[in-house]
Design an enzyme around this catalytic site. Structure first.
Site, PDB file in Angstrom:
ATOM      1  N   HIS A 193       0.747  -1.208   0.050  1.00 41.59           N
ATOM      2  CA  HIS A 193      -0.136  -0.037  -0.040  1.00 41.59           C
ATOM      3  C   HIS A 193       0.967   1.332   0.007  1.00 41.59           C
ATOM      4  O   HIS A 193       1.983   1.235   0.305  1.00 41.59           O
ATOM      5  CB  HIS A 193      -0.985   0.078   1.392  1.00 41.59           C
ATOM      6  N   ASP A 195       0.552   5.181   1.892  1.00 35.55           N
ATOM      7  CA  ASP A 195      -0.015   6.051   2.892  1.00 35.55           C
ATOM      8  C   ASP A 195      -0.693   7.210   2.483  1.00 35.55           C
ATOM      9  O   ASP A 195      -0.048   7.975   1.784  1.00 35.55           O
ATOM     10  CB  ASP A 195       1.193   6.464   4.071  1.00 35.55           C
ATOM     11  N   HIS A 250       4.804  -0.053   0.278  1.00 34.48           N
ATOM     12  CA  HIS A 250       5.408  -0.612   1.020  1.00 34.48           C
ATOM     13  C   HIS A 250       4.600  -1.854   1.821  1.00 34.48           C
ATOM     14  O   HIS A 250       3.322  -1.534   1.524  1.00 34.48           O
ATOM     15  CB  HIS A 250       6.042   0.184   2.095  1.00 34.48           C
ATOM     16  N   ARG A 260       7.404  -8.617  16.227  1.00 34.41           N
ATOM     17  CA  ARG A 260       7.655  -7.417  15.575  1.00 34.41           C
ATOM     18  C   ARG A 260       6.653  -6.434  16.093  1.00 34.41           C
ATOM     19  O   ARG A 260       5.386  -6.657  15.957  1.00 34.41           O
ATOM     20  CB  ARG A 260       7.681  -7.447  14.130  1.00 34.41           C
TER      21      ARG A 260
END
EC number: 1.14.11.13
Length: 321
Positions: A193, A195, A250, A260
């Site tokens: 996607h 941002d 990204h 994570r």
């Protein structure tokens, strides 16, 4: 399972690392170059206090360690924060992720979440960093001061903070399946996607997973560095620079048995703010005006009606490539 034909290239290949303690004009030029070439860079010596960072990380770890029923209770209606698990947006996108989402300008959550103090301190710190980066960007582009930062400095700015937790693989597959060679431990935690806001300031713990798409359409793995912040151009900054800057695509992958944690500040303008190419950017570039003028509220509504991987900016182009 990871899908797609894009090739993964070496870790950190061509990812700029910018030292914010350098001479100001040098930093501004480096930021502009990074935004033009990749739309993504790391900053070090950024001025955000380590205590603020550590408190935010530890409180986030504590929250995600809670039993599922406690976390799921943090889903109040019409409140500026919520907990989510696997669902990403409203259009069927999902990932191997759980998250907390905060609206940064509404203090309603302060009495309801135990780590509100850590959240508030962190938001103020990364907001200041985002403003500084945007002011340096304006200087490097030779556009009027605060052309970008004024939009996120307003009391009405529509900025959000998102804390993503990507649990270890055994929470999804079970320990018995971890030794099964037919089961891939690499999964898509958060799909491909861009941002939609102006700028994103992200920090993660020492576990990798973030990848960005370069100009050749290849995925570049970003090495984790808890002492640095990752910064990426959002859709609105691409519009305001008339396409000179790149709103980078990204994604986040999950690997093996490590957990994570990433914390992202999405710097957005007020809903009623008008967004369009800056006059100075149109005049200095040898190309026509590429985007219409629209409000952030209009763009946000249209953008969130699409799937993650869709190209949102195409809806607001004035001319087709």
């Amino acid at each position: 399972m990871v899908k797609g034909s894009q090739k993964i290239v070496a870790v950190d290949q061509d990812i700029p690392i910018i030292d914010m303690s350098q001479e100001r004009s040098q930093v501004s030029m480096q930021i502009v170059k990074a935004c033009e070439s990749l739309g993504f860079f790391k900053v070090i010596n950024h001025g955000v206090d380590q205590t603020t960072i550590s408190r935010m990380e530890q409180e986030s770890i504590n929250f995600f360690a809670k039993p599922a029923h406690e976390k799921k209770s943090v889903r109040p209606v019409n409140q500026p924060f919520r907990y989510g698990f696997r669902d990403i947006g409203l259009n069927g996108d999902s990932g191997e992720v759980e998250y907390l989402l905060f609206h940064t300008n509404d203090p309603a959550f302060r009495s309801q979440l135990s780590f509100s103090s850590a959240v508030n301190c962190y938001i103020e710190a990364v907001k200041q960093l985002a403003r500084e980066i945007l002011d340096l960007t304006a200087e490097g582009l030779h556009v009027p001061p605060h052309s970008f930062s004024r939009l996120i400095s307003s009391v009405d700015s529509d900025s959000v903070l998102r804390v993503n937790h990507y649990p270890p693989s055994d929470q999804f597959f079970g320990e018995a399946n971890l030794s099964d060679q037919s089961v891939s431990l690499t999964r898509v935690g958060f799909g491909e996607h861009t941002d939609p806001q102006i700028l994103t300031v992200l920090r993660s713990n020492g576990v990798g997973g973030l990848q960005v798409s370069n100009s050749d359409g290849m995925w570049v793995s970003v090495s984790p560095d808890p002492s640095a912040f990752c910064v990426n151009v959002g859709d609105l900054l691409q519009v305001m620079t008339n396409g000179r800057f790149i709103s980078v695509r990204h994604r986040a992958l999950t690997y093996g048995e490590e957990s994570r944690l990433s914390t992202a500040y999405f710097a957005g303008p007020p809903l009623q703010a008008k967004i369009g190419p800056l006059s100075a950017m149109v005049m200095t570039m040898n190309q026509p005006r590429l985007y219409q003028t629209f409000t952030w509220g209009e763009y946000k509504k249209r953008a969130y009606s699409l799937r993650l991987e869709d190209s949102r900016l195409d809806m607001f182009r004035t001319c087709k490539d």
